[in-house]
Design an enzyme around this catalytic site. Structure first.
Site, PDB file in Angstrom:
ATOM      1  CD  GLU A 133     -38.804  -9.604-118.959  1.00 54.44           C
ATOM      2  OE1 GLU A 133     -39.591 -10.215-118.047  1.00 54.44           O
ATOM      3  OE2 GLU A 133     -37.820  -8.976-118.648  1.00 54.44           O
ATOM      4  N   GLY A 193     -43.166 -18.582-116.863  1.00 59.05           N
ATOM      5  CA  GLY A 193     -43.554 -19.035-115.820  1.00 59.05           C
ATOM      6  C   GLY A 193     -44.168 -18.136-114.584  1.00 59.05           C
ATOM      7  CB  ALA A 194     -43.773 -16.394-112.287  1.00 61.73           C
ATOM      8  CG  ASN A 248     -46.212  -7.683-114.651  1.00 62.21           C
ATOM      9  OD1 ASN A 248     -45.417  -7.481-115.471  1.00 62.21           O
ATOM     10  ND2 ASN A 248     -46.932  -8.786-114.240  1.00 62.21           N
ATOM     11  CG  HIS A 256     -36.979 -16.118-110.356  1.00 62.38           C
ATOM     12  ND1 HIS A 256     -35.775 -16.472-110.954  1.00 62.38           N
ATOM     13  CD2 HIS A 256     -37.370 -15.261-111.132  1.00 62.38           C
ATOM     14  CE1 HIS A 256     -35.617 -15.923-111.990  1.00 62.38           C
ATOM     15  NE2 HIS A 256     -36.567 -14.993-112.269  1.00 62.38           N
ATOM     16  CD  GLU A 257     -41.012 -14.114-111.527  1.00 67.31           C
ATOM     17  OE1 GLU A 257     -41.095 -13.143-111.653  1.00 67.31           O
ATOM     18  OE2 GLU A 257     -40.508 -15.154-112.060  1.00 67.31           O
ATOM     19  CG  HIS A 316     -37.061 -10.346-111.247  1.00 66.98           C
ATOM     20  ND1 HIS A 316     -35.769 -10.361-111.798  1.00 66.98           N
ATOM     21  CD2 HIS A 316     -37.584 -11.743-111.581  1.00 66.98           C
ATOM     22  CE1 HIS A 316     -35.763 -11.018-112.709  1.00 66.98           C
ATOM     23  NE2 HIS A 316     -36.687 -11.782-112.622  1.00 66.98           N
TER      24      HIS A 316
HETATM   25 ZN   LIG Z   1     -37.008 -13.685-113.842  1.00 66.39          ZN
END
Ligand SMILES: [Zn+2]
Length: 863
Positions: free
Chosen positions: A140, A274-275, A278, A310-311, A314
């Protein structure tokens, strides 16, 4: 859309839109094979892309960058033909042309190629640690094209079947679960095959190769692992525990079970973001993943849990449903930011994450106070423009607006709407309208009008409030306009926002909410009160302007009538009334003084950062001693009473102590506190168990301020030995900018660009030096001299923008002119908006100083 408007939009949009792929083929499936070579820093790739060709053509255009094509064939039915390749470096595309026309319908593209494992932290790239190399990926926003020729746009979803041939003894991780692992076929290698993915965007592909070791569990029937380089395995337990709780939480919240078969989470030694979310293989910067179970600070535990949350959020928002185009990146980032606190609030109620939410919103408000801010939805076409969208508007502002909406429609109704949206657009793409139409349909509330006014219009409204008691009601008069944080430059006119406003008219009445949509409105609120707090729970995304008398009245009764979130919100509002020149700075200082003994850590932090700003920029030199005396008089007794390091185990109290230590030690220049910090730092360097984790960073910072070369050498010596302990490493690393002697500043500058510092950290360290008054000019001179070296060394995603943003710490018209001229001569394409914002912040700061210095001087001299 009216036709004339449509033509205008097309005219304006066409040059940049040329970056988008022409529709020559639509991908359905990728078979990808990679063989990284860690000796030569290159990789070989083979791929078959199954596509659908919409109309007969001889050419297919896809994305490719830094790829060397070998053989290319396009096959339809049983007929295959070799294709020639024409590369366009500017648009990062390759056009494949065949002799005979390809019929409409299914076709497949076979490509063999080679690529570079680069050192720029993008695409398929190299990371180094523990004396060896790793091959890892970050696709990304637009770097999948550096790993494999692809239709590299988020709406062109496809399934992926990935195979990696890697060195014997190395682990390979990708999006799908491992299907097989067989020796060879080449000598010294083994081949790992991964399960075919669900349909997903190219930017979510993950490739991770090295001697990673994992710690695993099962959550909700999903195999879950946290992986790191071998030396850091002891630090992965906390992240695994957080991930397991969060997966369970989200399965229940979304009503759609996690669908990707397994979830791996990997700490990468060199990582630009940050992270990265995927699908099924989340990658992390190490400092956001690893935590020592015994000694981690509250801040580190919170950030590990919050970034993880957060990840994982997603995986639904972003991975299952993806924005149609990058202009709606807020649908990914705003959602994940808003959602991330929910599992945390359930898991660790004593962390008070609702206060972190208020602080998040204030981060966004600070940017939205600028004329050079942007709307939540902003056009972006080039990779540089797209990268620049990953800013506090996409994250914190969008999250703040979503919190306001959720509060307005009710938590459960909002959850149902979100679940319905996920189900409706699963494995597809959506735009802002798709989201707000669904929430409006499910909740029956005017969410579409509210969101339309917030998503497409830049800036933030300020509500001016006048409330008076009349009988058994309170009459509230409201005026709204766009806010500007520059006392010399009013904001441009704006359409009124449609805002859900929730009042608190007196202590025990439930908040009553209204939707306002005009510039002037008068409301009758039940209950009689002389004043009203207009942003109940501090969940509204707007500034509130009370009269100075009302602020002082609120300050007097704040601790009895306002929640901690509201007190943090009130401090923020009042600070911006001062910054914008609406109030004299003394009103803020009265409020800060009234809240000096407030036991909420976030209130103390909110005071400390703003008092530090005032101390640096607003206090005239002649009054500096008086200012320091005021800080010490107000806050040193509070610190003394708490004790340093203190005996309590309450981590939030430790945070409060840490904020006070910095405030009194650095900005109050208290010799006692500085001396105490130096003793504690010396003790800590001898024995790391001598301080509670949450206090360490502040102690090291305050000790460094005024610290000598001997102490500096001790910090550097620690850094050398801490490669395997990220949190401890950054405690010392981030303290370096506190050393204020010019020779030590020079050493930190040299250190920042030395091979000892990872590329990912150079920008942060230079930004730290730009942020401090004692090192700012020296750092800026150095950065200007080193600019060619820095742009070559640092990636475009993070390093350069971080430095650009840090120039906003200047505060004079001359500095604004200098920064402007430098970037006119040295363009930074991925930081264009950041440059404009930095210059505006400098100019606004100079105007605030001019406007507030005299009132502050007067306030400090009055008894
Ligand atoms: Zn994010």
């Amino acid at each position: 859309m009216p036709l004339l408007l449509l033509i205008l939009v097309l005219l304006v949009a066409s040059p940049a839109a040329a970056q988008r792929l022409p529709v020559t083929a639509i991908p359905e499936h990728y078979d990808l094979w990679f063989a990284p070579d860690l000796k030569t820093d290159t990789f070989r790739g083979r791929e078959t892309i199954r596509v659908r060709v919409p109309k007969p053509t001889r050419s297919i255009t896809l994305h490719a960058a830094e790829i060397t094509f070998k053989d290319v064939r396009i096959t339809t039915g049983s007929q295959g033909q070799p294709a020639s390749v024409a590369l366009d470096e500017k648009t990062e595309t390759a056009t494949l042309t065949v002799p005979d026309e390809i019929a409409a319908g299914p076709a497949s593209i076979d490509i063999t190629y080679t690529g570079v494992l680069n050192d720029k932290l993008r695409g398929f790239y190299l990371s180094k640690a523990t004396g060896r190399k790793y091959a890892v990926s970050q696709m990304e926003a637009t770097d999948a094209r550096r790993a494999f020729p692809s239709f590299d746009e988020p709406a062109l979803k496809a399934t992926f079947a990935i195979t990696l041939m890697v060195d014997e003894g190395d682990t390979a991780i990708s999006n799908g679960a491992q299907v097989s692992d067989t020796p060879g076929p080449e000598p010294g290698k083994h081949t790992v095959v991964f399960a075919r993915t669900k349909p997903m965007s190219t930017y979510l592909v993950a490739l991770v190769v090295g001697d990673f070791v994992c710690r695993g569990t099962t959550a909700e029937g999903v195999p879950l692992r946290v992986c790191s380089t071998p030396d850091k395995k002891d630090l992965t337990g906390f992240a695994l525990e957080a991930a397991a709780q969060q997966l369970k939480f989200y399965n229940a919240y979304y009503g759609v079970a996690y669908p990707f078969g397994k979830l791996d989470i990997i700490g990468i030694p060199d990582f630009a973001a940050g992270a990265m979310e995927n699908t099924g293989a989340i990658t992390f910067r190490e400092k956001y993943l690893l935590a020592d179970p015994e000694r981690a600070s509250l801040d580190t535990k919170k950030s590990v849990a919050a970034v993880m949350s957060h990840e994982i959020a997603h995986q639904w928002f972003g991975d299952i449903v993806t924005m149609k185009w990058w202009d709606d990146i807020w649908l990914n980032e705003g959602f994940a930011t808003w959602m991330a606190n929910k599992p945390l609030a359930e898991w660790k109620p004593d962390w008070n994450v609702e206060l972190d939410e208020v602080e998040e919103t204030q981060t966004a408000l600070a940017l939205d106070a600028l004329r050079a801010t942007r709307a939540i939805r902003t056009n972006a076409d080039t990779p540089e423009e797209i990268n620049e969208l990953f800013d506090p508007i996409a994250y914190e502002k969008s999250a703040g607006v979503l919190r306001m909406l959720e509060n307005f429609v009710g938590k459960d109704a909002f959850r149902r709407a979100v679940a319905s949206y996920i189900e409706k657009y699963a494995y597809g793409n959506a735009a802002a309208e798709d989201f707000w139409n669904e929430v409006t349909r499910v909740t029956g509330k005017p969410v579409d009008r509210i969101l339309a006014s917030y998503v497409d219009q830049p800036g933030v409204p300020v509500l001016r409030v006048a409330a008076a008691c009349q009988g058994s009601s309170t009459i509230v008069k409201l005026h709204q306009e766009r806010f500007s944080g520059d006392p010399k430059a009013p904001a441009p006119p704006a359409m009124p926002w449609t805002i859900p406003v929730c009042f608190k008219a007196f202590p025990d009445a439930p908040a009553s909410c209204y939707v306002i949509s005009k510039s002037e409105e008068t409301l009758t609120v039940p209950g009689c009160a002389a004043g009203a707090y207009v942003n109940a729970g501090s969940v509204g995304y707007f500034f509130t302007e009370y009269s100075p008398d009302d602020v002082r009245a609120l300050a007097r009764k704040a601790r009895g009538t306002l929640t901690p979130s509201e007190r943090v919100g009130l401090l923020g509002d009042e600070w911006w009334m001062v910054r914008s020149g609406r109030h004299d700075v003394g009103v803020f200082f009265d409020l800060a003084g009234a809240l000096a003994t407030d036991s909420t850590a976030a209130v103390t932090t909110g005071i400390a950062t703003r008092v530090a700003y005032a101390g640096e920029y607003l206090v005239p030199a002649a009054e500096h001693t008086k200012f320091q005396q005021w800080v010490r008089r107000r806050f040193e007794p509070v610190l003394t009473q708490l004790g340093v390091p203190g005996s309590g185990t309450d981590e939030l109290e430790q945070e409060r102590r840490a904020a006070l230590l910095d405030l009194v030690g650095v900005w109050g220049a208290s010799p006692d506190v500085q001396q105490r910090a130096r003793e504690l730092a010396a003790g800590y360097i001898r024995d790391a168990s001598s301080l509670p984790g949450t206090l360490v960073a502040s102690v090291l910072d305050v000790a460094a301020y005024g610290g000598d070369a001997t102490l500096y050498d001790q910090y550097l010596a620690r850094l050398d030995r801490l490669a395997s302990e990220p949190e401890e490493y950054y405690r010392f690393f981030n303290a370096l900018p506190y050393f204020d002697e010019p020779e030590l500043v020079t050493r930190t500058l040299q250190f920042a660009i030395s091979p000892k510092v990872r590329t990912q950290d150079t920008g942060t360290l230079l930004a730290g030096l730009l942020a401090r008054p004692w090192s700012r000019n020296q750092a800026w001179t150095f950065i200007k001299e080193q600019w060619p070296h820095l742009t070559a060394r640092l990636g475009t995603f993070q390093g350069i923008p971080t430095i650009v943003q840090a120039t906003s710490n200047f505060c004079t018209a001359e500095a604004a002119a200098d920064v402007r001229q430098f970037f006119a001569e040295h363009p930074a394409p991925s930081a264009e908006r950041s440059i404009a914002q930095a210059i505006e912040k400098i100019t606004a700061c100079a105007a605030v100083a001019e406007r507030q210095s005299r009132p502050l001087s007067k306030w400090l001299t009055e008894p």
